[in-house]
Write a protein that holds these residues in place. Structure first.
Motif, PDB file in Angstrom:
ATOM      1  N   GLY A 171       0.653  -0.706  -0.081  1.00 48.29           N
ATOM      2  CA  GLY A 171       0.169   0.046  -0.067  1.00 48.29           C
ATOM      3  C   GLY A 171       0.869   1.314  -0.555  1.00 48.29           C
ATOM      4  N   GLY A 172       2.212   1.017   0.234  1.00 44.00           N
ATOM      5  CA  GLY A 172       3.481   2.043  -0.227  1.00 44.00           C
ATOM      6  C   GLY A 172       3.459   3.330   1.300  1.00 44.00           C
ATOM      7  N   GLY A 173       3.417   2.285   2.394  1.00 45.84           N
ATOM      8  CA  GLY A 173       3.679   2.962   3.662  1.00 45.84           C
ATOM      9  C   GLY A 173       5.324   2.161   3.693  1.00 45.84           C
ATOM     10  N   THR A 174       5.802   2.786   4.868  1.00 43.74           N
ATOM     11  CA  THR A 174       7.081   2.222   4.953  1.00 43.74           C
ATOM     12  C   THR A 174       7.237   1.919   6.960  1.00 43.74           C
ATOM     13  OG1 THR A 174       8.648   3.724   3.747  1.00 43.74           O
ATOM     14  CG2 THR A 174       9.404   2.966   5.669  1.00 43.74           C
ATOM     15  N   ARG A 175       7.342   1.001   7.052  1.00 45.00           N
ATOM     16  CA  ARG A 175       8.024   0.608   8.398  1.00 45.00           C
ATOM     17  C   ARG A 175       9.450   1.396   9.068  1.00 45.00           C
ATOM     18  NH1 ARG A 175       6.494  -4.471   8.951  1.00 45.00           N
ATOM     19  NH2 ARG A 175       4.166  -4.389   9.312  1.00 45.00           N
ATOM     20  N   VAL A 176       9.700   1.474  10.250  1.00 51.63           N
ATOM     21  CA  VAL A 176      10.552   1.864  10.132  1.00 51.63           C
ATOM     22  C   VAL A 176      10.900   1.645  11.640  1.00 51.63           C
ATOM     23  CG1 VAL A 176      11.667   4.535  11.239  1.00 51.63           C
ATOM     24  CG2 VAL A 176      10.448   4.162   9.392  1.00 51.63           C
ATOM     25  N   ARG A 177      12.475   1.157  12.202  1.00 56.55           N
ATOM     26  CA  ARG A 177      12.174   0.586  13.325  1.00 56.55           C
ATOM     27  C   ARG A 177      13.369   1.972  13.885  1.00 56.55           C
ATOM     28  NH1 ARG A 177      17.143  -2.567  14.103  1.00 56.55           N
ATOM     29  NH2 ARG A 177      17.551  -3.396  15.973  1.00 56.55           N
ATOM     30  N   ILE A 178      13.883   2.375  14.189  1.00 60.24           N
ATOM     31  CA  ILE A 178      15.323   3.088  15.021  1.00 60.24           C
ATOM     32  C   ILE A 178      15.397   2.338  16.408  1.00 60.24           C
ATOM     33  CG2 ILE A 178      13.656   4.679  16.569  1.00 60.24           C
ATOM     34  CD1 ILE A 178      15.955   6.892  16.077  1.00 60.24           C
ATOM     35  N   PHE A 179      16.746   2.864  16.545  1.00 63.20           N
ATOM     36  CA  PHE A 179      17.854   2.353  17.706  1.00 63.20           C
ATOM     37  C   PHE A 179      18.779   2.611  17.560  1.00 63.20           C
ATOM     38  CE2 PHE A 179      20.075   0.088  14.731  1.00 63.20           C
ATOM     39  CZ  PHE A 179      21.234  -0.287  15.011  1.00 63.20           C
ATOM     40  N   ASN A 180      19.455   2.976  19.354  1.00 64.04           N
ATOM     41  CA  ASN A 180      20.479   3.618  19.951  1.00 64.04           C
ATOM     42  C   ASN A 180      20.995   2.326  20.536  1.00 64.04           C
ATOM     43  OD1 ASN A 180      20.853   6.285  18.277  1.00 64.04           O
ATOM     44  ND2 ASN A 180      19.154   6.758  19.057  1.00 64.04           N
ATOM     45  N   VAL A 181      22.160   2.182  20.669  1.00 63.89           N
ATOM     46  CA  VAL A 181      23.106   1.490  21.492  1.00 63.89           C
ATOM     47  C   VAL A 181      23.517   2.565  22.684  1.00 63.89           C
ATOM     48  CG1 VAL A 181      24.714  -0.534  22.117  1.00 63.89           C
ATOM     49  CG2 VAL A 181      23.433  -1.014  20.027  1.00 63.89           C
ATOM     50  N   LEU A 182      23.507   2.641  23.863  1.00 60.31           N
ATOM     51  CA  LEU A 182      23.914   3.856  24.768  1.00 60.31           C
ATOM     52  C   LEU A 182      24.945   2.997  25.883  1.00 60.31           C
ATOM     53  CD1 LEU A 182      20.534   6.338  25.733  1.00 60.31           C
ATOM     54  CD2 LEU A 182      21.863   6.061  23.795  1.00 60.31           C
ATOM     55  N   GLU A 183      26.180   4.164  26.097  1.00 59.39           N
ATOM     56  CA  GLU A 183      27.477   3.644  25.775  1.00 59.39           C
ATOM     57  C   GLU A 183      28.077   4.563  27.225  1.00 59.39           C
ATOM     58  OE1 GLU A 183      30.875   1.087  25.025  1.00 59.39           O
ATOM     59  OE2 GLU A 183      30.919   3.172  23.866  1.00 59.39           O
ATOM     60  N   ALA A 195       6.425   8.293  17.677  1.00 56.57           N
ATOM     61  CA  ALA A 195       5.431   8.533  17.040  1.00 56.57           C
ATOM     62  C   ALA A 195       5.605  10.391  16.454  1.00 56.57           C
ATOM     63  CB  ALA A 195       4.097   8.959  18.163  1.00 56.57           C
ATOM     64  N   ARG A 196       6.103  10.550  17.649  1.00 52.83           N
ATOM     65  CA  ARG A 196       6.638  11.672  16.635  1.00 52.83           C
ATOM     66  C   ARG A 196       7.569  11.913  15.529  1.00 52.83           C
ATOM     67  NH1 ARG A 196       8.489  12.231  21.872  1.00 52.83           N
ATOM     68  NH2 ARG A 196      10.697  12.080  21.529  1.00 52.83           N
ATOM     69  N   ILE A 197       8.637  11.240  15.294  1.00 51.80           N
ATOM     70  CA  ILE A 197       8.864  10.361  13.789  1.00 51.80           C
ATOM     71  C   ILE A 197       7.544  10.864  12.834  1.00 51.80           C
ATOM     72  CG2 ILE A 197      10.220   8.827  12.368  1.00 51.80           C
ATOM     73  CD1 ILE A 197      12.137   8.291  15.184  1.00 51.80           C
ATOM     74  N   LYS A 198       6.501   9.486  13.432  1.00 50.26           N
ATOM     75  CA  LYS A 198       5.876   9.576  12.315  1.00 50.26           C
ATOM     76  C   LYS A 198       4.930  10.671  11.795  1.00 50.26           C
ATOM     77  CE  LYS A 198       1.159   7.022  11.817  1.00 50.26           C
ATOM     78  NZ  LYS A 198       1.263   6.775  10.151  1.00 50.26           N
ATOM     79  N   ALA A 199       4.610  11.642  12.950  1.00 50.68           N
ATOM     80  CA  ALA A 199       4.024  12.481  12.439  1.00 50.68           C
ATOM     81  C   ALA A 199       4.795  13.824  11.993  1.00 50.68           C
ATOM     82  CB  ALA A 199       3.400  13.264  14.001  1.00 50.68           C
ATOM     83  N   ALA A 200       6.116  13.553  12.295  1.00 50.83           N
ATOM     84  CA  ALA A 200       6.689  14.204  11.540  1.00 50.83           C
ATOM     85  C   ALA A 200       7.112  14.048   9.778  1.00 50.83           C
ATOM     86  CB  ALA A 200       8.431  14.684  12.277  1.00 50.83           C
ATOM     87  N   VAL A 201       7.423  13.057  10.500  1.00 57.11           N
ATOM     88  CA  VAL A 201       7.443  13.424   8.457  1.00 57.11           C
ATOM     89  C   VAL A 201       6.086  12.834   7.775  1.00 57.11           C
ATOM     90  CG1 VAL A 201       7.766  10.285   7.071  1.00 57.11           C
ATOM     91  CG2 VAL A 201       9.534  11.531   9.283  1.00 57.11           C
ATOM     92  N   GLU A 202       5.263  12.375   8.020  1.00 54.48           N
ATOM     93  CA  GLU A 202       4.063  12.450   7.351  1.00 54.48           C
ATOM     94  C   GLU A 202       3.624  14.380   7.115  1.00 54.48           C
ATOM     95  OE1 GLU A 202       0.851  10.361   9.899  1.00 54.48           O
ATOM     96  OE2 GLU A 202       1.916   8.255   8.957  1.00 54.48           O
ATOM     97  N   THR A 203       4.232  14.945   8.052  1.00 52.61           N
ATOM     98  CA  THR A 203       3.889  16.640   8.166  1.00 52.61           C
ATOM     99  C   THR A 203       4.688  16.849   6.837  1.00 52.61           C
ATOM    100  OG1 THR A 203       2.596  16.755  10.161  1.00 52.61           O
ATOM    101  CG2 THR A 203       3.717  18.816   8.897  1.00 52.61           C
ATOM    102  N   ALA A 204       5.943  16.367   6.837  1.00 54.12           N
ATOM    103  CA  ALA A 204       6.958  16.695   5.686  1.00 54.12           C
ATOM    104  C   ALA A 204       6.090  16.226   4.627  1.00 54.12           C
ATOM    105  CB  ALA A 204       8.602  16.461   6.631  1.00 54.12           C
ATOM    106  N   ILE A 205       6.276  15.318   4.541  1.00 51.24           N
ATOM    107  CA  ILE A 205       5.649  14.592   2.824  1.00 51.24           C
ATOM    108  C   ILE A 205       4.430  14.967   2.810  1.00 51.24           C
ATOM    109  CG2 ILE A 205       6.421  12.509   2.039  1.00 51.24           C
ATOM    110  CD1 ILE A 205       8.893  11.968   3.883  1.00 51.24           C
ATOM    111  N   ALA A 206       4.122  15.331   1.313  1.00 50.55           N
ATOM    112  CA  ALA A 206       2.716  14.822   1.079  1.00 50.55           C
ATOM    113  C   ALA A 206       2.407  13.642   0.767  1.00 50.55           C
ATOM    114  CB  ALA A 206       2.769  16.280  -0.198  1.00 50.55           C
ATOM    115  N   PRO A 207       1.101  13.640   1.046  1.00 49.23           N
ATOM    116  CA  PRO A 207       0.600  11.982   0.641  1.00 49.23           C
ATOM    117  C   PRO A 207       0.471  12.283  -1.496  1.00 49.23           C
ATOM    118  CG  PRO A 207      -1.275  13.131   1.640  1.00 49.23           C
ATOM    119  CD  PRO A 207      -0.045  14.476   1.859  1.00 49.23           C
ATOM    120  N   ARG A 208       0.745  10.296  -1.309  1.00 49.39           N
ATOM    121  CA  ARG A 208       0.798  10.630  -2.825  1.00 49.39           C
ATOM    122  C   ARG A 208      -0.541  10.127  -3.421  1.00 49.39           C
ATOM    123  NH1 ARG A 208       6.445   8.561  -5.122  1.00 49.39           N
ATOM    124  NH2 ARG A 208       7.597  10.515  -4.169  1.00 49.39           N
TER     125      ARG A 208
END
Length: 152
Positions: free
Chosen positions: A102-114, A139-152
């Motif tokens: 359907g054209g969406g994207t699953r994003v996994r973010i991670f950080n290893v803190l030391e 959720a903030r990443i999702k909202a920012a990306v969806e606001t910055a990039i117009a739907p197709r």
């Protein structure tokens, strides 16, 4: 001591567009309120070796951060390592992107803190806070990306 936090979110935008947005670390303040200022060195498109220099505010303290892009494989993988000297650093971090039907994207973010020096005592607190915030961060990443990039 070190540890990892991560979040996964589904974004209603094409994987190529999401990759381009996330690869430009200058967009980080749009979804990370701790980032007060950020610049890309050198100017130009993000590539392996690009450094993002930022000023962030954690626990009421401002610190300078530098992250070097260590892998960039469009449109699926972005990796970085913190090269600045702070008490708690992100030894490794990244985004994994997967196109969805359907054209969406699953994003996994991670950080290893030391932790370093006194940071060895603080890294547990930093990890607990990051893990607690991980769903909201996604959720903030999702909202920012969806606001910055117009739907197709």
């Amino acid at each position: 001591m070190s540890g990892q936090f991560e979040a996964t979110v589904e974004i209603d935008r094409p994987v190529g567009d999401v990759f381009a947005y996330l690869a430009d670390g200058r967009n980080d303040p749009e979804f990370s309120p701790r980032v007060l200022r950020i610049e890309r060195v050198p100017e130009g498109p993000t590539a392996v070796g690009t450094v993002f220099r930022s000023t962030v505010k954690d626990a009421g303290m401002k610190t300078a951060r530098e992250f070097r892009v260590t892998a960039l494989e469009a449109p699926r993988t972005i990796r970085w390592a913190e090269v600045s000297s702070n008490t708690v650093t992100a030894r490794e971090g990244g985004y994994d992107l997967e196109p969805l039907p359907g054209g969406g994207t699953r994003v996994r973010i991670f950080n290893v803190l030391e932790g370093h020096g006194l940071g060895k005592l603080l890294v547990g607190l930093a990890l607990a806070a990051a893990r607690k915030d991980a769903p909201a961060f996604g959720a903030r990443i999702k909202a920012a990306v969806e606001t910055a990039i117009a739907p197709r």
